[in-house]
Every structure is written in structure tokens, then in C-alpha cells.
Scaffold this active site. Sequence first.
Site, PDB file in Angstrom:
ATOM      1  N   GLN A 109       0.841  -1.210   0.000  1.00  9.68           N
ATOM      2  CA  GLN A 109       0.000   0.000   0.000  1.00  9.68           C
ATOM      3  C   GLN A 109       0.875   1.259   0.000  1.00  9.68           C
ATOM      4  O   GLN A 109       0.598   2.229  -0.678  1.00  9.68           O
ATOM      5  CB  GLN A 109      -0.900   0.032   1.242  1.00  9.68           C
ATOM      6  CG  GLN A 109      -1.995  -1.007   1.240  1.00  9.68           C
ATOM      7  CD  GLN A 109      -2.868  -0.931   2.485  1.00  9.68           C
ATOM      8  OE1 GLN A 109      -2.733  -0.045   3.322  1.00  9.68           O
ATOM      9  NE2 GLN A 109      -3.784  -1.870   2.606  1.00  9.68           N
ATOM     10  N   ARG A 112       2.482   2.778  -3.140  1.00 13.67           N
ATOM     11  CA  ARG A 112       1.628   3.456  -4.107  1.00 13.67           C
ATOM     12  C   ARG A 112       1.900   4.966  -4.144  1.00 13.67           C
ATOM     13  O   ARG A 112       1.566   5.641  -5.103  1.00 13.67           O
ATOM     14  CB  ARG A 112       0.143   3.196  -3.805  1.00 13.67           C
ATOM     15  CG  ARG A 112      -0.244   1.714  -3.890  1.00 13.67           C
ATOM     16  CD  ARG A 112      -0.033   1.195  -5.310  1.00 13.67           C
ATOM     17  NE  ARG A 112      -0.612   2.088  -6.272  1.00 13.67           N
ATOM     18  CZ  ARG A 112      -1.884   2.119  -6.588  1.00 13.67           C
ATOM     19  NH1 ARG A 112      -2.696   1.249  -6.037  1.00 13.67           N
ATOM     20  NH2 ARG A 112      -2.350   2.982  -7.459  1.00 13.67           N
ATOM     21  N   HIS A 113       2.503   5.498  -3.095  1.00  8.60           N
ATOM     22  CA  HIS A 113       2.914   6.908  -3.078  1.00  8.60           C
ATOM     23  C   HIS A 113       4.221   7.002  -3.846  1.00  8.60           C
ATOM     24  O   HIS A 113       5.284   6.702  -3.321  1.00  8.60           O
ATOM     25  CB  HIS A 113       3.068   7.396  -1.639  1.00  8.60           C
ATOM     26  CG  HIS A 113       1.779   7.358  -0.889  1.00  8.60           C
ATOM     27  ND1 HIS A 113       0.964   8.443  -0.769  1.00  8.60           N
ATOM     28  CD2 HIS A 113       1.124   6.339  -0.287  1.00  8.60           C
ATOM     29  CE1 HIS A 113      -0.120   8.114  -0.099  1.00  8.60           C
ATOM     30  NE2 HIS A 113      -0.048   6.838   0.210  1.00  8.60           N
ATOM     31  N   ARG A 124      16.259 -11.178  -3.056  1.00  7.29           N
ATOM     32  CA  ARG A 124      17.038 -11.875  -4.083  1.00  7.29           C
ATOM     33  C   ARG A 124      18.482 -12.081  -3.595  1.00  7.29           C
ATOM     34  O   ARG A 124      19.102 -13.073  -3.897  1.00  7.29           O
ATOM     35  CB  ARG A 124      17.085 -11.077  -5.394  1.00  7.29           C
ATOM     36  CG  ARG A 124      15.751 -10.958  -6.105  1.00  7.29           C
ATOM     37  CD  ARG A 124      15.914 -10.277  -7.464  1.00  7.29           C
ATOM     38  NE  ARG A 124      16.555 -11.147  -8.432  1.00  7.29           N
ATOM     39  CZ  ARG A 124      17.134 -10.736  -9.564  1.00  7.29           C
ATOM     40  NH1 ARG A 124      17.159  -9.443  -9.868  1.00  7.29           N
ATOM     41  NH2 ARG A 124      17.685 -11.584 -10.392  1.00  7.29           N
ATOM     42  N   ARG A 204      11.852 -17.463  -1.708  1.00  8.71           N
ATOM     43  CA  ARG A 204      11.055 -16.448  -0.997  1.00  8.71           C
ATOM     44  C   ARG A 204       9.601 -16.428  -1.451  1.00  8.71           C
ATOM     45  O   ARG A 204       8.757 -15.820  -0.811  1.00  8.71           O
ATOM     46  CB  ARG A 204      11.669 -15.065  -1.182  1.00  8.71           C
ATOM     47  CG  ARG A 204      11.933 -14.680  -2.620  1.00  8.71           C
ATOM     48  CD  ARG A 204      10.946 -13.764  -3.256  1.00  8.71           C
ATOM     49  NE  ARG A 204      11.427 -13.350  -4.578  1.00  8.71           N
ATOM     50  CZ  ARG A 204      11.741 -12.107  -4.876  1.00  8.71           C
ATOM     51  NH1 ARG A 204      11.627 -11.160  -4.010  1.00  8.71           N
ATOM     52  NH2 ARG A 204      12.164 -11.819  -6.101  1.00  8.71           N
ATOM     53  N   ARG A 231      -3.246   8.350   4.964  1.00  9.30           N
ATOM     54  CA  ARG A 231      -2.991   7.138   5.736  1.00  9.30           C
ATOM     55  C   ARG A 231      -3.236   7.278   7.235  1.00  9.30           C
ATOM     56  O   ARG A 231      -3.467   6.272   7.904  1.00  9.30           O
ATOM     57  CB  ARG A 231      -1.560   6.656   5.485  1.00  9.30           C
ATOM     58  CG  ARG A 231      -1.240   6.383   4.031  1.00  9.30           C
ATOM     59  CD  ARG A 231      -2.201   5.404   3.371  1.00  9.30           C
ATOM     60  NE  ARG A 231      -1.851   5.145   1.980  1.00  9.30           N
ATOM     61  CZ  ARG A 231      -2.482   4.257   1.217  1.00  9.30           C
ATOM     62  NH1 ARG A 231      -3.511   3.565   1.658  1.00  9.30           N
ATOM     63  NH2 ARG A 231      -2.107   4.080  -0.035  1.00  9.30           N
TER      64      ARG A 231
END
Lengths: 313, 313, 313, 313
Positions: A109, A112-113, A124, A204, A231
Amino acid sequence: MRFSSEQLQDIEEQRGITAPTRRATVPSLEEILYEALPVLDHGFIRVIDYMGDDSAIVQAARVSYGKGTKKKTEDRGLIRYLMRHLHTSPFEMCEIKLHVKLPIFIARQWIRHRTANVNEYSARYSILDKEFYIPRHEHLATQSTVNNQGRGKILDFDQAERVMEILRQDSERAYDNYAYLLNEDEEGQPVNQDQDGLARELARMNLPVNFYTQWYWKVDLHNFMHFLNLRADAHAQYEIRAYADILLDVLKRWVPHTYEAFMDYRKHSARLSQGGLEAVKRMVKGEKVAMEDTGLSKREWDELMGLLDVKVG
Amino acid sequence: MRFSSEQLQDIEEQRGITAPTRRATVPSLEEILYEALPVLDHGFIRVIDYMGDDSAIVQAARVSYGKGTKKKTEDRGLIRYLMRHLHTSPFEMCEIKLHVKLPIFIARQWIRHRTANVNEYSARYSILDKEFYIPRHEHLATQSTVNNQGRGKILDFDQAERVMEILRQDSERAYDNYAYLLNEDEEGQPVNQDQDGLARELARMNLPVNFYTQWYWKVDLHNFMHFLNLRADAHAQYEIRAYADILLDVLKRWVPHTYEAFMDYRKHSARLSQGGLEAVKRMVKGEKVAMEDTGLSKREWDELMGLLDVKVG
Amino acid sequence: MRFSSEQLQDIEEQRGITAPTRRATVPSLEEILYEALPVLDHGFIRVIDYMGDDSAIVQAARVSYGKGTKKKTEDRGLIRYLMRHLHTSPFEMCEIKLHVKLPIFIARQWIRHRTANVNEYSARYSILDKEFYIPRHEHLATQSTVNNQGRGKILDFDQAERVMEILRQDSERAYDNYAYLLNEDEEGQPVNQDQDGLARELARMNLPVNFYTQWYWKVDLHNFMHFLNLRADAHAQYEIRAYADILLDVLKRWVPHTYEAFMDYRKHSARLSQGGLEAVKRMVKGEKVAMEDTGLSKREWDELMGLLDVKVG
Amino acid sequence: MRFSSEQLQDIEEQRGITAPTRRATVPSLEEILYEALPVLDHGFIRVIDYMGDDSAIVQAARVSYGKGTKKKTEDRGLIRYLMRHLHTSPFEMCEIKLHVKLPIFIARQWIRHRTANVNEYSARYSILDKEFYIPRHEHLATQSTVNNQGRGKILDFDQAERVMEILRQDSERAYDNYAYLLNEDEEGQPVNQDQDGLARELARMNLPVNFYTQWYWKVDLHNFMHFLNLRADAHAQYEIRAYADILLDVLKRWVPHTYEAFMDYRKHSARLSQGGLEAVKRMVKGEKVAMEDTGLSKREWDELMGLLDVKVG
């Protein structure tokens, strides 16, 4: 939130180093620099660096040669003016950098900013820790029946226990299998000699989104407030709000005049639609106004009544 | 570059204030903080603030709890690795803020770099100073005949004098008329009582683009280097290059390891196209390669020969 | 707005070509595609391309496999919901591309909107046309005495004539000298054989900011509305508002449901600060509220009274 | 990739609708519009919309009134020039919109490209499908020993079977528990009457990152190529490369001249560092050059030799 002794030492070491600077400096923010502010069961926020203060906003707004204005009260007045009139660019002249540990579903979430810089711990390259989020009883709730994306009533104790048990078991098993697939001990040597370890970027994929990740995140003050406006809000999912609420305190320490203006003109302000404004104008003139006269939908009317603290018959 | 005594005092005052900070601090950059570094005839660059240093890049790349790595040489190695492999996000974790005075036509090129924050002196609110750019003899040149957007040979002395005279006269007249239209003295009172002053946002339209404007400009290190890569370049217009060249020095003071890696892997590097690479492979193997065998256009071939320092017979 | 016959032919040619497409298509916007909509004395806006329509917003919001919803009324309802609740990302899924001719001083305001793509006519490569903006009588006004960045009363006829004369003369002379410095005829040959032409990137510095430039500008629907919200506004300078007003019509042709929601919830909406909201709540309950009781500043109180259409005694 | 009959019908319906447009249109891209191009075991890419074509790039670069240039060959030449000289803004004038279904861990890499618009299927509102990614035998490999973030040798058949079994079992169990926690049947009614369903935003936290999500993603052509440059690359994780490889084909259909220039000057090009360039210059002149003479590190030298196809004895 568990830290290794090495991590604690690293934090303390950084807190211990002080150097003189000509830059704008904020003692109340320096106080908590590098400290881990706990969030949820294993998460944290650490303020790593910042640029500017309230008077740097004024300085930028005036494109001036010196510091802000001569008097502190003028700084405050100008900041309130800038906030009220949506002059956003001076607020972009300050910047903050955080180290955040947060569950993956919240990270999704958060990111998204887009007007921010981010550097995330890579699964990785590296092995994730065995840390996953399990909500507390009081945060386990049903789907809201009035709001498509929210929570309704809190689960009763036994049901909540059962939910927590399922989440915990699945997370434990997922991590154990992740570790089994990796087949690496702490020195990177195979645990089981007869088995090849699976590449980290593949193993993962077995981990659920309640596992914790971490990142460095940097944002300018304007976009930081935009993040907080969305938020630190009742419509945001509780778990991201938990982070945003702590960041509101950080904002207050960092730029107190800006914080005050932000609360007055953004966070605690209200927007009236064209129809809502027309209705309010008539009410203020003493008219009795009924929903049917306004052209507002039922939902909009209810929202307006809620905003105005009007009990609906 | 002329400063009022008040401006000089403001600058000295800011330079005089020092506070302790726990943040990453760069003494060689602190040294010049707030100072006006002169550019062109009336322009300047002032470094107002910065966030981070070389080791902050490493810290972000590792999402670490402490400072960079344990050894300085490891920091350097990692920074070079990040630069070489286009891992740009750790470089975005540093930030710099400048106060720049520059001619409008340069400001228009500069602002094309959108990933930055800017707050410009407003000619709607305020009155512009009588400061305009007149190139020096050695920068007055003809249109290039080989390059559509560049300069050719330097004008001879008399022609240059004539050009400078025209530019100067037109600028003087434009400003005098600007002042006449505004009809304001230093206290904002009408100079001529019988005449209404024209609004500032209108009167300013009479000023040519060689007039100076100023702004606060803030950018992250990655985008700062992108700017320098394009603007501290032989293809850039001389007047913006003059700013970029000074900013290269600022970069070197600020993040010396990053500067070095930037010079090696970006500024002084070369890109070979697929066809160019094929040609080079054959040359390295000792083959005689002619343009016709390569599929490269004349222009591309010449560029490649230039790059390889090969004299073309 | 003067076009060469070649330009007119180019425009007509493009308008004449039609091809079948499976993409979302908006007939009312197709109608004006490529046409030059005049603005100010020599400016224009041409819509060059667009992506998406109202139902594409719905489709994106639902991440759906087909077109929007089954019924048009549902599309409208969802768009209003998205606009009201600041769900901006579905609106970013539409895009518009314009060709705009505009005075340089307006281009400098326009480009402050960074979340857009721009490709400007280059005065380093090409020679600018002799086109400059001269305001009409009714747009020549004094500096506002109540607002630092606005206009006050309209100049009387004689003064306006005098202003226009000055602007026109300075523009004419500036262009004549620009042409003299360039020393190029239409074929790029020297006009005067004894003189070297000055490089274009240098000669252009003599032109005032009321000269016209042009660019291609592309923006997503969300940022387009943000632009319109700020620029089709009484606080914006008249000359940019002239462009924004025409773009409001373009918005209406393109996405009528979105336009309607935008007008209701953004353009014609009002924001109440925390203090303003408290005051309104009390007024709606029938209380007599005086400025002194509210904690609002004089300016904020006046703004609130204006908003509510309350005559202040 | 499984579609419901309703989804297939929605896709076919959209493909069946054709309207005339004056916009730039690309038949070879129209051909596959809305079609689901399969990727991995359950993923897909659907091209939903596009803006512009090769000649739109030329048109923007020239800020012209008509279409590109008169001749197709000139368009190609200009596009190659723009690509070679990093004139990126004309490429930003084209845009593409995709509907993508992809595993969450790939979505998390993908979204790091911030200059794009995205609208993701929300697991706060909606229930995720039971679709998770299980790699095929040939993509299950060990951690690379030479590269910190890559894969080494392929697992043998029995080990691969074992890995797939673990991943599959954990995914199945995670989804079953997700469904149990939600306690909703297809009509949204409780399956088990004695149990409260858990809110969707909470229940989803049990799902591993190999589950599929989907989004609408829109990006301009310049940033699309930047994405392809990094992701259709041997250093990228196989699973995101699978998407990028298909998008390379989409690029070729959409803007063939740009595709060709992109392959020549970006994808198949090579960058030489300052030190690498110096070494190559000497080699081309016929000198024997040893690593020790170059100042290059072992790793850089090996990379250079690899680039030049030189066998190192």
C-alpha cells in the site's frame, strides 16, 4: 521488535556521533534520530536524516538570502498562508529519510505513493528474518457491511484465538519450508549435504504477505503530508494507520508550525461539494432544508449531516 | 554579481551559526555553505542545504542499521559497483538544495529536468532587478554549420562589440519601460502622480529572456548527476554549462567517491551501438574495418572514429 | 493567429484521414481533433490525441476484462464516487495530448506542472516567428491593492493606449534586432554579406517574454484536472486562465461524467478549515457567531463570510 | 490462464467493436488489442489502449502542424537520431495501457518503476482467485555462486519435484485457510453459520507472494523502453523477464522504427567506462594490453573481455 546486539550497537554508535553543521537543525527531531520507534508486533520507524525546518520553508517561499523572516510569528503566519492557499512548492524544500520495517502487505500500500525514493531489503540477495505480523485480538474484525473496504465488529475471543492460531501456524510452516528450500546455515553452508539449495529469489515466493520487509524511504515534506492525510485516516487500513500515526508525531517534532497548519487546513478540514455548500448557505440563513430540496444523494446527505453534527430525526 | 549590504549580512549571519547534529555531515561542503559562487556576469550558485554523504549511499544500499561499511575502501568499492550496474535508488537517498541566480533563457532549459523541486522568485508579486546577461567577446559566435543547435566560429572584435551594444541597449530600454509602466518607487509609491501603475504580472512581459531570475532548486543526487551528465557537456549551451561546471565541483566536495565513479562510468564513458560494438570487436582482433562493412551511417562512423582517436585518412 | 497555407493544409490533411480502431473513441472530441482553437491574440490550443473515455476510467477502477459497467448510470455513479473519495489512480488511466501556442511568460507558469510531458519548439535550432502578445484594453489593469499577486482596476483608455504602444514598440524593435543579429534570409543565406550571423541560441536572448513559443504537451486526466483546478481560477493570471477556460470545454467534450463530477466536487466545492467548520456547525444550529468567538483571523473570517454569502454589516 | 466464460465474452465483445478515429492508428497492434497473451502458468498481458505511433514521435519532435515528415525514411532517420542522442521527450509523447496478471513477488519488482500509472485489483474490496505460480522444472535452480542475485545450476529432477510439491502444498493450504477465514460463499453469504468471517483486508495476509494479482498499468514509450532495458535482461529475474520479452514483441508491433533504434542503441549497445575506453583505444591501435596496465579491477577487466569476445587465456 527484536534487535541483535550488533544492530543495537550500530544504532547507539550513530546516536553517539555529533558534528557541527551550518545547516538548519531541529533539536527535538535530533533527539530521536536513529532510534527505533516500535509499530505493530515487529515493525519500527527510524528517522535517519532530515533537511530543513519551518524557517527553511519561509526562506524558500521568499527565495531569500537569509533565514526565514525576522520574527517567529511572521514565519508562522506565512506558513499558514501557504498551506491555506495550496502553495505547495515551499514545502517540497524540506525532506525526511526513514528506515521502516513493515509487513509486505502494508509495504504494497505504502509504495503506491510514487513521489518518494525507496531502497528495499532484497530477498534476491539476502535471507529474510523469521518475523511475521499477527494482529492482536482487538484488531481482528469482520468485513464491514457498510463499507466495501473496511472492518466491522471485533471478533469474539474464541474466534480471534482460532484466527491467530491459523495465521501463526501457516506462517511458521511457510518459513520452515523457506529455510528448508534455501538449505543454508548462518555461514551460508548447506545444512543438508545431499540437497541443493534453491535460489533465494525463488525460495522467498513461499512466504505470505504478513512477513516483514524493510526499506529506506525518503520523501519531501509536501508529499509526506499527502501520505499522512490519506494514511492517518479512518478509511485507511489499521496496520498502515499505525505507522502514519507515529509519523504525525515525527511531523510535529520536525516542523511544529507546519504541523499546526496541516491539522487546521488539511487533516481536520472538510470539503463541501457544490450541492453541500448550497445546502449549508441556506441552513446558515435559518432555512429548514430537507434532503429532497438539495439534489444530494442519500449517502452525500448523510455525510453532510455527519460533518455538521446534525442529528437526523 | 552585486549584493546589497543587507544580503551580504544575511549570508554572513547564516554562515556564522553552527549547531551540533547527529546527521551525516560533510566538512568540505559546509565550508562553502551559503556562499555565492559567481557564474556569468550577474549569476551565482549558493549551496543552501544537503542531506547525506558517500556513506549514506552505502547505508541505504544495505538498508543497514549503522553507517556504511566498516572500512572506507569497501564504501568506495560498493559505490563504484552501484554506479556501474545502474543501481540508481541508493543515490536518490541524498539530496542537495541550491539558490541559483540565472538568465531566464537558461532557467527555461534548466526546468526541463522535472524530477526536482523549485521555488522561483515571482514577478507577479515582486519587481525584478535591473540585471541582464551580456555575453563576453569570446562567447559570441556564429551558428554552427555542422550542428543544428550549436555555435561555430567566434565573431571578430568589431562585430562582437556591435552585438553587445545592441543587446545592452535593448535591455536597458526594456527595463526603463518596465519601470515606467510599474510607476513605483522604492516605497511602492507612484513616481508619477498622474499615471496609474501597471500590474507587475503585466509589466514584466516587456523584459527580454536575458534578464536574471532566481530560484531555490532541490534535487536528489541521482537526478543531480543526470543533470550534470547532460549539462556539463560539449553539446549543452555554454551559458548552462557554466553553471554545470561549478556544480561538478560541488559534487566533488560533497560525495568524492560518487564523483569519481560518476566521472569514470558516466561522464567519461562511451556508449557503443550494436553496430559500433561489432566494428570494435573486429578491430580488436586485428581486422582492417572499413565503414562500408559496418552498416554504420557516415555520421555514426565518424563519431566512432572520433571516440577511438583514429585519424581518418 | 496566423497560419501559413502549408500549415492549414497540414491540419486539414490530418483531419481528413480516418481509420478504424478498437480503442475507446469519443466522437465529440474527434470533431475538433487537430483544429486550432484560438486563445489571446496569436495563441491556440490543438487537441492532437487522447486515450480513454469515461468508461475507461470505470474499466480501470474495476481492473475489468470488459468495458466499464453494464449501465451508463452506474458508470456515472462510480465516477462520482471516485472523485468524491479522492481515488485518483483510475483518472490517471486517460491521457490527452495538445499542441499549444502561448506567450513565453505563460509557458513559464504552465511548466510548473511537472507531471506532464512536453516537447517545446527550440530557439536553439529554429527561428522564432514575429508574434508577440499585446493585451487588449480591458485586460490592462493596475496592481491589486488587496492581493499581492493580482490586478486592480482597469486602466483608462488613454493610459491603456500608451501602455500598448510601449509594449508594441519594444517588441518590434527587439524582433528587428533579433533578425539583424541572425542575419539569415528564408533560405538561411546571409542578408548582409559583410556580417556574420549570431548563433540562434544567442540571438534569441534579445526577445521579451511576451513572444510566443509553442509546444506539444501531454498529461493524464488526473493531472489535467489538477491543472484546471489551479489555472481556471480567479487567482490565476488572466492570460493562463484564457487557456484553461478553453480546456474546460475540451474536458467536457472528452469525459462528460468526469467533467460533471469535477465541477461538483472540485471546481465549485469549498474547503472549510477546522475553525471554519466549527463556526459553521454553530451557525447551522442557529447560534449567533461573531468573529471573535471563532479564533479565525480577520482574513479567514472574511473568506468564510464570502463563501457563505453572508453580508457583513 | 483460466478465464470464465463471462471474461472471454467481455474480451470478444470489446474486440468486436470498431469505430472510426482521426487519431494515429497502428493496425498491427490493433490486431492483438484486448487479447490475453499468456505468461508463466496463470499470468497474461493484455494491451488495452495506446496513443501515438512512430510518426507521432517525429511530429512531437518537430512541434509540427501535420504528420511526421513527408517520407517514411526521414521518420526512421530522425527516430534513430533522437534515440542515439538521448532526446527522450519525443518518445514520452506516446503511451500504452496494459492489463497484466502477475505473481505478487513480480508485481513488487515491477512497481519500482515509478513513472507509470497503476490501478491494482484490491484485496481489501475483493476476494483473490486461487491462482498461484509454480515454476517449471527448468526454472528451478540453485543460488548463483558468482552473482549475489541470480541463479546457478538447474536442480535435478527429483529435487525439483520435491520443491514443487512443497510450494504447491503450502499454497493450497494457505488458500484453503484464506477461504476458511473469509467464510463467504459465491453470493457473499456465510458458509459456516456459526462463524464470523474475517475482513478481507486481514484474511489476505495469509497468502504467499506467489499468488497472482492483476492491474492496469499505463506508461509512456520512453519509460516503457527503460523498463524493457532493465527487465528484458539477463540480470533480471526470469519471471519478470518472461513478461518483458513479450512486451518487446508488443513494442515491435507498435513502433517498429523505434524498436529497431532501441535494439541498436540501447538493448544491444555497450557502455565502456573511461578506463575501458582507454584500453580499447590501445587495442585498436594494435597494442598488447594487459589487465595490469589498465587500472581496471579484475571484475571490470573480465566484463570488458566478455564484451569484446576476447578469450582470456
